[in-house]
Structure formats: C-alpha cells, structure tokens
Write a protein that holds these residues in place. Structure first.
Motif, PDB file in Angstrom:
ATOM      1  N   ALA A 170       0.833  -1.209   0.000  1.00 35.91           N
ATOM      2  CA  ALA A 170       0.000   0.000   0.000  1.00 35.91           C
ATOM      3  C   ALA A 170       0.863   1.253   0.000  1.00 35.91           C
ATOM      4  CB  ALA A 170      -0.926  -0.017   1.210  1.00 35.91           C
ATOM      5  N   ASP A 171       1.982   1.187   0.700  1.00 34.46           N
ATOM      6  CA  ASP A 171       2.933   2.304   0.733  1.00 34.46           C
ATOM      7  C   ASP A 171       4.029   2.018  -0.293  1.00 34.46           C
ATOM      8  OD1 ASP A 171       4.770   4.261   1.192  1.00 34.46           O
ATOM      9  OD2 ASP A 171       5.215   3.677   3.275  1.00 34.46           O
ATOM     10  N   PRO A 172       4.097   2.768  -1.392  1.00 38.79           N
ATOM     11  CA  PRO A 172       5.108   2.492  -2.429  1.00 38.79           C
ATOM     12  C   PRO A 172       6.529   2.549  -1.909  1.00 38.79           C
ATOM     13  CG  PRO A 172       3.443   4.033  -3.232  1.00 38.79           C
ATOM     14  CD  PRO A 172       3.215   3.882  -1.752  1.00 38.79           C
ATOM     15  N   GLN A 173       6.743   3.242  -0.798  1.00 37.64           N
ATOM     16  CA  GLN A 173       8.092   3.331  -0.264  1.00 37.64           C
ATOM     17  C   GLN A 173       8.495   2.071   0.500  1.00 37.64           C
ATOM     18  OE1 GLN A 173       9.965   5.947  -1.162  1.00 37.64           O
ATOM     19  NE2 GLN A 173       8.134   6.524  -2.331  1.00 37.64           N
ATOM     20  N   ALA A 174       7.532   1.194   0.752  1.00 36.09           N
ATOM     21  CA  ALA A 174       7.805   0.004   1.563  1.00 36.09           C
ATOM     22  C   ALA A 174       8.566  -1.077   0.805  1.00 36.09           C
ATOM     23  CB  ALA A 174       6.499  -0.569   2.109  1.00 36.09           C
ATOM     24  N   GLY A 175       8.594  -0.992  -0.525  1.00 40.71           N
ATOM     25  CA  GLY A 175       9.312  -2.003  -1.294  1.00 40.71           C
ATOM     26  C   GLY A 175       8.583  -2.348  -2.579  1.00 40.71           C
ATOM     27  N   LEU A 176       9.141  -3.291  -3.296  1.00 36.88           N
ATOM     28  CA  LEU A 176       8.598  -3.661  -4.605  1.00 36.88           C
ATOM     29  C   LEU A 176       7.392  -4.575  -4.491  1.00 36.88           C
ATOM     30  CD1 LEU A 176       8.850  -3.713  -7.704  1.00 36.88           C
ATOM     31  CD2 LEU A 176      10.477  -5.604  -7.455  1.00 36.88           C
ATOM     32  N   TRP A 177       7.396  -5.471  -3.495  1.00 40.94           N
ATOM     33  CA  TRP A 177       6.293  -6.419  -3.348  1.00 40.94           C
ATOM     34  C   TRP A 177       5.948  -6.574  -1.871  1.00 40.94           C
ATOM     35  CZ3 TRP A 177       7.945 -10.817  -0.670  1.00 40.94           C
ATOM     36  CH2 TRP A 177       9.323 -11.056  -0.675  1.00 40.94           C
ATOM     37  N   ASP A 178       4.693  -6.965  -1.625  1.00 35.21           N
ATOM     38  CA  ASP A 178       4.166  -7.047  -0.267  1.00 35.21           C
ATOM     39  C   ASP A 178       4.466  -8.430   0.320  1.00 35.21           C
ATOM     40  OD1 ASP A 178       2.695  -7.100   2.073  1.00 35.21           O
ATOM     41  OD2 ASP A 178       1.014  -5.981   1.222  1.00 35.21           O
ATOM     42  N   PRO A 179       5.307  -8.506   1.343  1.00 30.84           N
ATOM     43  CA  PRO A 179       5.669  -9.819   1.908  1.00 30.84           C
ATOM     44  C   PRO A 179       4.499 -10.528   2.581  1.00 30.84           C
ATOM     45  CG  PRO A 179       6.543  -8.045   3.260  1.00 30.84           C
ATOM     46  CD  PRO A 179       6.002  -7.405   2.021  1.00 30.84           C
ATOM     47  N   ASP A 180       3.417  -9.793   2.900  1.00 29.33           N
ATOM     48  CA  ASP A 180       2.248 -10.441   3.512  1.00 29.33           C
ATOM     49  C   ASP A 180       1.580 -11.422   2.560  1.00 29.33           C
ATOM     50  OD1 ASP A 180       2.631  -9.066   5.843  1.00 29.33           O
ATOM     51  OD2 ASP A 180       1.176  -7.493   5.376  1.00 29.33           O
ATOM     52  N   PHE A 181       1.880 -11.323   1.251  1.00 29.53           N
ATOM     53  CA  PHE A 181       1.264 -12.208   0.268  1.00 29.53           C
ATOM     54  C   PHE A 181       2.253 -13.252  -0.248  1.00 29.53           C
ATOM     55  CE2 PHE A 181      -1.349  -8.471   0.394  1.00 29.53           C
ATOM     56  CZ  PHE A 181      -2.634  -8.991   0.390  1.00 29.53           C
ATOM     57  N   ALA A 182       3.340 -13.437   0.466  1.00 24.91           N
ATOM     58  CA  ALA A 182       4.283 -14.514   0.190  1.00 24.91           C
ATOM     59  C   ALA A 182       4.313 -15.398   1.427  1.00 24.91           C
ATOM     60  CB  ALA A 182       5.671 -13.958  -0.115  1.00 24.91           C
ATOM     61  N   ARG A 183       3.613 -16.521   1.357  1.00 24.76           N
ATOM     62  CA  ARG A 183       3.354 -17.321   2.559  1.00 24.76           C
ATOM     63  C   ARG A 183       4.207 -18.592   2.564  1.00 24.76           C
ATOM     64  NH1 ARG A 183      -1.074 -15.317   0.282  1.00 24.76           N
ATOM     65  NH2 ARG A 183      -1.301 -17.161  -1.042  1.00 24.76           N
ATOM     66  N   PRO A 184       5.085 -18.765   3.542  1.00 24.46           N
ATOM     67  CA  PRO A 184       5.780 -20.057   3.675  1.00 24.46           C
ATOM     68  C   PRO A 184       4.760 -21.171   3.867  1.00 24.46           C
ATOM     69  CG  PRO A 184       6.759 -18.384   5.090  1.00 24.46           C
ATOM     70  CD  PRO A 184       5.481 -17.800   4.578  1.00 24.46           C
ATOM     71  N   ILE A 185       5.056 -22.347   3.316  1.00 19.76           N
ATOM     72  CA  ILE A 185       4.115 -23.457   3.488  1.00 19.76           C
ATOM     73  C   ILE A 185       4.505 -24.336   4.670  1.00 19.76           C
ATOM     74  CG2 ILE A 185       3.581 -23.431   1.021  1.00 19.76           C
ATOM     75  CD1 ILE A 185       5.129 -26.103   0.795  1.00 19.76           C
ATOM     76  N   GLY A 186       5.765 -24.314   5.065  1.00 12.72           N
ATOM     77  CA  GLY A 186       6.217 -25.047   6.244  1.00 12.72           C
ATOM     78  C   GLY A 186       5.821 -26.509   6.244  1.00 12.72           C
ATOM     79  N   HIS A 187       5.998 -27.187   5.110  1.00 10.88           N
ATOM     80  CA  HIS A 187       5.566 -28.583   5.022  1.00 10.88           C
ATOM     81  C   HIS A 187       6.627 -29.518   5.598  1.00 10.88           C
ATOM     82  CE1 HIS A 187       3.601 -32.164   3.359  1.00 10.88           C
ATOM     83  NE2 HIS A 187       4.836 -32.596   3.145  1.00 10.88           N
ATOM     84  N   ARG A 188       6.192 -30.403   6.476  1.00 10.81           N
ATOM     85  CA  ARG A 188       7.038 -31.476   6.990  1.00 10.81           C
ATOM     86  C   ARG A 188       6.221 -32.761   6.922  1.00 10.81           C
ATOM     87  NH1 ARG A 188      11.646 -29.861   9.229  1.00 10.81           N
ATOM     88  NH2 ARG A 188      11.936 -31.863  10.266  1.00 10.81           N
TER      89      ARG A 188
END
Length: 443
Positions: A170-188
């Motif tokens: 939402a804030d263009p100064q925060a970076g190129l992409w939003d890390p909240d929409f990159a979700r680790p799957i943590g599969h074991r």
C-alpha cells in the motif's frame, strides 16, 4: 449445454507405433531433432487441436528395432515450442516418484507464465525399475508407497503454486512487493520437508491443469483427488460407461464436483481411401505385415501358443492380468480385460480394435469422424488424445481429413478461443488449496 469436444495429440518420437521409424518420410532419427516436434506441433495447430501431449519415461528402451518413444525432456521441449507456436496447449508428463515438488512447481509456474496458461501437467507414478536405476541406488518403491508419496507430492506442489501472490505494498516506499502475500508453506511430511514460498508468483490461470491416468484403485483415487483431465484406455462404450461411473462415484465420495472432470481416452486412427486400404496400412505400420502377423503378435503378447489359438473363438478376460510389478501401464491391461468381459470378441476382431493399448479405428475419414462423433455424443467421454501411428504424416492426414468433418458437425471449433486452457475447457478454478489438502488426507 453439452461441452465441446476436446482433441489433443500425442507427438512423441516418430509416432505411436514401435515400427513407425521405418515409415517416416525423412530420416528415422528425427526423434532427436527439435524441428520434428516444431513441425508436428504446427500441424496440430493448423487443425485447431487443443494441445500436444508428451508422455515420458526417463529411461532408454533396450530394443533398437523399436523407436525410442521418449527422448527430449517434455517441460524443456514444451517451453521452446510455446514460444514458437501460439494458441495450442502443452501436456507434459512428470513423475511424482522422481521429481522434487519445489523444482516442478517453479518450472511449471514459469512455463504457464511463458505460454499464457496453456499447460496441462500429467502426473504419473513411475512403475519401471529401469527408471529407478537412473535416480539412485534405491530400488523402485512398492505401488502403495509410490501413491502415498504422490499424494504428498501433489499437496506440496499445490501449496507452493498458491504461496506467492504478487502485490505491491500500500505504501510504495515500503518495497517492490508485499511480503504479507508470500506465505511459507512449512511442510514437513513422510517424504518431503519444504519451507516455501515459491519464488515464482501465482500464474495467470492460478495453476496449470492437472492430468492423470491412474486406472488401478489407488490410481483412480489419486485421479479424483487431483486430476482434471483424465487420460485412459477405453476400448468399448460399455466399458467406457463403467469406467466413467466408477470415476464419478469415487469423485462424489471425495466431495468432488464431477463436472470438474474431463475423460479423454486415447484413440489410434488409421485413415485410408477405403476400409480395406486402412486395414492394409495397419498391417504395414504395425510391422506385422498381415492379419496372420497381427494374430501371431496377439498370441505372443497373451502368452498363448499360436498353434493352439482359435482366431474365431471368444477371448477370455483372464488372459489380461494386472500384477503389482508389471512394466507396462496397469490401465492398458485392465482395458484389455474389460473389452473381453463386455463383448464376445474374438482374436481376429481384437487385433483390429486395439493397437498399443489404445482403441484402434481403421477406415475412411468419414468412418473415423463418425466414430468420434458417436462416442462424444454418448456423453461418456469428453474428447480424445489422438495417437497418430506415424509422425507427422498420419497427424497431418487426421487434421486435413477428419477435423473438418468434426467442425462441420458443429462439435469442434474452427478457430482458437481466447483465454487459457482452463477457460477453454470450462474448468473454472476450484478452491484449489482446499482440494489439494483433502486429496493429501486420502493417501
């Protein structure tokens, strides 16, 4: 409204028949030339076919008298073809037994981006020890373990494909992409430990279509858990109806909408100016040379002494058994047995109905078009994967002679529709993560 006919074409090597290399117009070594696959894909594109299909078996066959059916790696080959040929889809075959989920998810998402959503991924569980020997020292796992692994494999691949949705903050100064929409799957799990997320953002159609060809009980369960395009060997309409009913029953038990499944059996067309000419071509391209040669091959494959074979006595389904360690698809053996059980078919009839495990139709272009139309209008199948005996000539004949008759009948398009394969086939994206997780729990 009834769905339109789906038509795809297998374009491995010099053709579907093992003896096809003896009948190609140019060098029999074209199976190792990219231009051969490019030319063949362009022929399929000229016929508005939905996709070209690459089966795969990462081991070299030991018989030099037969063409090597599998050579180039399908995903790499399809990527090059997708850049060169528009519109048409690409069906790639991947082993869940000998692939890493992260690697497949990454390459699959990349190809789907490059092609604009023209990908079907056919997932198979490897069954040949020769393949196992190319991937390490461990022996081929038993079938039950391979299917447990396949369920977990698909669960991980599905989670990875959904793990990164590319959004700007939402804030263009925060970076190129939003890390909240990159979700680790943590599969074991039992077979895989995968952190994620995938480093390729979610593809245009959210994920590629999934194909599956399992025919055993575990294979059908796997197909209805994940598959959308169901490949199969169906040799009679009565056997096809029984297969579809069983598939739908298992799908409903898993909470699947049967409308999200497309049944696409293989079909081997041999076209002649008359049925007699088509039968003669069958004898020639099969390498048997005559009807007697076809019967001798039938006896050899069935383990029968040819001298004791009565070519006009009904065949017993008990001739075609399926074993846990057999080195050919279980679906082929089961289809042969089902044909014998559903019809009083003789060896003489049998050799004109089956070629290489799939249904054979030999006749004029009118005969073949009429057969396809009748099967499709039955509502039992959604289309066919055309297995041309010799490539590219037999595929060219099919495109030039049979496809226009299907178009005139109003069941196959004259032009490519816009959108991804998923949109063309009317397979809207389900709640994919939920479906993959439900499938994983069924192992």
């Amino acid at each position: 409204m009834q769905k339109r006919l789906i038509l795809t074409a297998g374009i491995n090597s010099t053709g579907y028949l093992a003896d096809s290399w003896r009948h190609v117009g140019g060098s029999p070594l074209v199976f190792a030339e990219f231009d051969h696959y490019l030319r063949t894909t362009r022929i399929a594109h000229a016929g508005t076919l939905d996709a070209v299909f690459f089966s795969d078996h990462p081991a070299l066959g030991a018989d030099p008298a037969q063409r090597p059916l599998h050579s180039f790696e399908p995903l790499t080959l399809s990527t090059a073809l997708a850049v060169a040929v528009p519109d048409i889809g690409f069906e790639i075959t991947v082993s869940s037994t000998y692939s890493a989920p992260y690697d497949l998810a990454r390459r699959l998402a990349t190809l789907d981006h490059i092609s604009g959503g023209r990908v079907i991924c056919n997932i198979v569980s490897s069954f040949n020890p020769a393949v196992a020997a190319n991937y390490g020292s461990a022996p081929l796992p038993p079938r039950e373990a391979r299917y447990r692994q396949a369920h977990e494999f698909m669960s991980v691949v599905g989670a990875l494909l959904d793990s990164w949705e590319l959004r700007r903050p939402a804030d263009p100064q925060a970076g190129l992409w939003d890390p909240d929409f990159a979700r680790p799957i943590g599969h074991r799990g039992e077979f895989y430990n995968v952190a994620g997320p995938l480093n390729v953002p979610r593809d245009r159609q959210r994920r590629a279509l999934i194909g599956q060809a399992g025919a055993s009980g575990p294979g059908l369960d796997f197909a209805v858990a994940y598959g959308e395009i169901i490949y199969c060997s169906l040799l009679s309409l009565s056997a096809a109806r029984a297969f579809r009913d069983e598939l739908h029953k298992r799908a409903i038990a898993k909470g699947r909408d049967v409308g999200s499944l497309r049944v696409v059996p293989g079909l081997v067309p041999i076209i002649g100016r008359s049925r007699e000419e088509a039968l003669e071509r069958h004898e020639a391209v099969s390498g048997t040379g005559s009807e007697e040669g076809l019967l001798r091959r039938f006896a050899r494959d069935a383990g029968i002494d040819y001298g004791a074979l009565d070519p006009d006595a009904p065949v017993s389904g008990d001739l075609f058994t399926t074993t846990a360690d057999q080195q050919r698809p279980a679906g082929f053996s089961q289809a042969l047995a089902e044909l014998a059980r559903h019809e009083r078919i003789t060896p003489r009839q049998f050799v004109r109905r089956v070629e290489g495990g799939h249904r054979l139709v030999a006749g004029t272009a009118d005969d073949i078009a009429a057969d396809i139309i009748a099967w499709w209008r039955s509502g039992i199948v959604d289309g066919f994967n055309i297995q041309a005996p010799v490539l590219p000539d037999d595929l060219s004949d099919f495109v030039e002679q049979v496809v226009p008759r299907l178009q005139d009948a109003g069941i196959f398009p004259r032009h490519y529709e816009s959108g991804s394969l998923r949109e063309r086939f009317g397979l809207t994206q389900e709640a994919s993560s939920d479906r993959y997780l439900k499938g994983s729990g069924s192992a």
